[in-house]
Every structure is written in structure tokens, then in C-alpha cells.
Design an enzyme around this catalytic site. Structure first.
Site, PDB file in Angstrom:
ATOM      1  CG  ASN A 100      -4.879  -4.236  13.389  1.00  0.00           C
ATOM      2  OD1 ASN A 100      -4.533  -5.349  13.782  1.00  0.00           O
ATOM      3  ND2 ASN A 100      -5.551  -4.049  12.267  1.00  0.00           N
ATOM      4  CG  MET A 129      -4.982   3.099   4.674  1.00  0.00           C
ATOM      5  SD  MET A 129      -4.494   1.388   4.343  1.00  0.00           S
ATOM      6  CE  MET A 129      -5.719   0.503   5.298  1.00  0.00           C
ATOM      7  CG  HIS A 158      -0.660  -6.825   3.693  1.00  0.00           C
ATOM      8  ND1 HIS A 158      -1.013  -5.648   3.069  1.00  0.00           N
ATOM      9  CD2 HIS A 158      -1.066  -7.827   2.878  1.00  0.00           C
ATOM     10  CE1 HIS A 158      -1.590  -5.932   1.913  1.00  0.00           C
ATOM     11  NE2 HIS A 158      -1.635  -7.248   1.773  1.00  0.00           N
ATOM     12  CG  ASP A 180      11.771  -3.728   2.165  1.00  0.00           C
ATOM     13  OD1 ASP A 180      10.668  -3.299   1.754  1.00  0.00           O
ATOM     14  OD2 ASP A 180      12.282  -4.787   1.756  1.00  0.00           O
ATOM     15  N   GLY A 223      10.388  -1.205  -0.370  1.00  0.00           N
ATOM     16  CA  GLY A 223       9.378  -1.719  -1.294  1.00  0.00           C
ATOM     17  C   GLY A 223       7.994  -1.684  -0.657  1.00  0.00           C
TER      18      GLY A 223
HETATM   19  C1  GAR Z   1      -6.434  -3.756   8.661  1.00  0.00           C
HETATM   20  O1  GAR Z   1      -7.112  -4.850   8.119  1.00  0.00           O
HETATM   21  C2  GAR Z   1      -4.985  -3.749   8.205  1.00  0.00           C
HETATM   22  O2  GAR Z   1      -4.436  -5.025   8.104  1.00  0.00           O
HETATM   23  C3  GAR Z   1      -5.120  -3.107   6.854  1.00  0.00           C
HETATM   24  O3  GAR Z   1      -6.064  -2.090   7.043  1.00  0.00           O
HETATM   25  C4  GAR Z   1      -6.960  -2.451   8.087  1.00  0.00           C
HETATM   26  C5  GAR Z   1      -7.001  -1.339   9.119  1.00  0.00           C
HETATM   27  O4  GAR Z   1      -7.979  -1.579  10.098  1.00  0.00           O
HETATM   28  N1  GAR Z   1      -3.851  -2.624   6.371  1.00  0.00           N
HETATM   29  C6  GAR Z   1      -3.502  -2.639   5.087  1.00  0.00           C
HETATM   30  O5  GAR Z   1      -4.246  -3.001   4.204  1.00  0.00           O
HETATM   31  C7  GAR Z   1      -2.097  -2.144   4.813  1.00  0.00           C
HETATM   32  N2  GAR Z   1      -1.684  -2.483   3.485  1.00  0.00           N
HETATM   33  P1  GAR Z   1      -7.934  -0.861  11.509  1.00  0.00           P
HETATM   34  O6  GAR Z   1      -7.776   0.630  11.258  1.00  0.00           O
HETATM   35  O7  GAR Z   1      -9.275  -1.184  12.118  1.00  0.00           O
HETATM   36  O8  GAR Z   1      -6.782  -1.413  12.320  1.00  0.00           O
END
Ligand code: GAR
Length: 208
Positions: free
Chosen positions: A14, A91, A110, A147, A149
Site C-alpha cells: 500500500n 499492525m 482495512h 478514532d 475504537g
Molecule cells: C493490507 O491488506 C492492509 O489492508 C491490511 O494489512 C495489509 C498490509 O499489506 N491492514 C489491516 O489488516 C489493518 N487492520 P501491505 O503492507 O502490503 O500494504
């Protein structure tokens, strides 16, 4: 110019989509001023370095307790006073202090259509495992403001992705990334940089 700090933990695809979006002009008036990472081994750090972006690694392992780690994280963000903080596969539960200080200036991606498969325990591949276990026919991705949560903040934009019968968590994750995440996140940043995203009473309006 929107000064963005991007927080990452893993692969950084991302982050790469944002870097490419800026380079190609799809994300205008935006500069990534710092990439923050909690995991020294993350591929995301290499991606940032390859793009010439400053990186800072704040690993919980280097601190005596959670409070000190959070303090270091907030300090590292404050040092660059960003206009926007982008959680791109970050994370770590964002410290409350940071959420208060940067209200409506932190966004997260997400990998599901919130409110499905979100909240505590739903991250990364687990989200796709849960979607397949439930047998949903459509999933997707969501970009939302952060936020206090877990995945509860105002939703900015969502994109749906079809689930196929022979999908594995990995194949579904890949399609959600390619079709939704890598499109949505740059799109949202571009619109925020253009001043087209407004939050009022917990609801987001985007002028397209
Ligand atoms: C992505 O799929 C993102 O949406 C998810 O982790 C991955 C990271 O991939 N995020 C979550 O699950 C947050 N709750 P990346 O490091 O290749 O961008």
C-alpha cells in the site's frame, strides 16, 4: 502541499501504491515526509528507502514497556508535524494521545467492507480467512478515519471485490489488494490533499 507520514509494518504494497501514485501524478499536492515502522525487518522499509523517503523504525522490543514505546511513536510523528497520518498496513494499536492530537487526520486501510470482518483480531490474512469461512460472496476494502475504537472511525470510501468459489485466503487477499486497496488509498489521499474530504458528526462527505 499535504505532508503525509505513512505508518507500516510489513510488505508495504500500500505504501508502494502511494509512492507510485505520487510519482505518476494520481496523488497530487502530496509529499511523504516520513515512513514509520514498528518492524525492523519489514519490506516496507526497503520500499521507502528505494524511493528516497526518510524512515524511522520504532520497535516495541527497544522499549521497557508499552507506554515508552507509544511515547517514542508519538514523538517520531510529532517531529515531522504531518498534515495527515496514513496507516498503510500498520499492525499497532494507535496510542490514544496520537488519536486525540491528530483528530480526523489519521486514515487507515482495512481489507474488508467495514463493519464486516473488522475490530480486534481482524487484520491481514485473518480478515480473508474469516470472509471465506463465512461464505460471503462480496468483500472489499475500506478507508476510514481513525478514532479511539478498533476500525470504528468515519468511513471515507469503500470498494467491493467479488469472492470466487475456489478462492484461498491468499488469492482473495491478492485480489482485494489489486482491485481495491491500491486504488482506494491513493484516491483518498489525493482527495484529502485537494481539500475535498469533510468530516461532520462522524460522517464523511467527499466532493468528487
Ligand atoms: C493490507 O491488506 C492492509 O489492508 C491490511 O494489512 C495489509 C498490509 O499489506 N491492514 C489491516 O489488516 C489493518 N487492520 P501491505 O503492507 O502490503 O500494504
Amino acid at each position: 502541499m499535504l505532508r503525509a507520514a505513512v505508518c507500516v509494518s510489513g510488505g508495504g504494497t500500500n505504501l508502494q501504491a502511494i509512492i507510485d501514485g505520487i510519482a505518476q501524478g494520481a496523488v497530487a499536492h502530496t509529499e511523504i515526509v516520513r515512513v514509520l515502522c514498528n518492524n525492523p525487518g519489514a519490506r516496507a522499509l526497503e520500499r521507502a528507502k528505494e524511493a528516497g523517503i526518510e524512515t524511522v523504525c520504532v520497535s516495541p522490543k527497544d522499549y521497557a514497556d508499552r507506554a515508552q514505546f507509544e511515547e517514542a511513536l508519538v514523538r517520531s510523528v510529532d517531529e515531522v508535524s504531518p498534515d495527515l497520518i496514513v496507516l498503510a498496513g500498520f499492525m499497532v494499536k494507535v496510542p490514544v494521545e496520537m488519536i486525540k492530537k491528530y483528530e480526523n487526520r489519521i486514515i487507515n486501510i482495512h481489507p474488508s467492507l467495514i463493519p464486516a470482518f473488522c475490530g480486534t483480531g481482524y487484520y491481514g490474512i485473518r480478515v480473508h480467512e474469516a470472509a471465506l469461512a463465512r461464505g460471503v460472496k462480496i468483500t472489499g476494502a475500506t478507508v476510514h478515519f481513525v478514532d479511539e475504537g478498533m476500525d470504528t472511525g468515519p468511513i471515507i470510501k469503500q470498494k467491493a471485490v467479488k469472492v470466487y468459489e475456489n478462492d484461498t485466503p491468499e488469492s482473495l487477499q491478492k485480489r482485494v489488494m489489486e482491485e481495491a486497496e491500491w486504488v482506494l488509498l491513493p484516491w483518498c489521499i489525493n482527495h484529502i490533499a485537494a481539500g475535498k474530504v469533510k468530516v461532520e458528526n462522524g460522517r464523511v462527505t467527499v466532493m468528487e
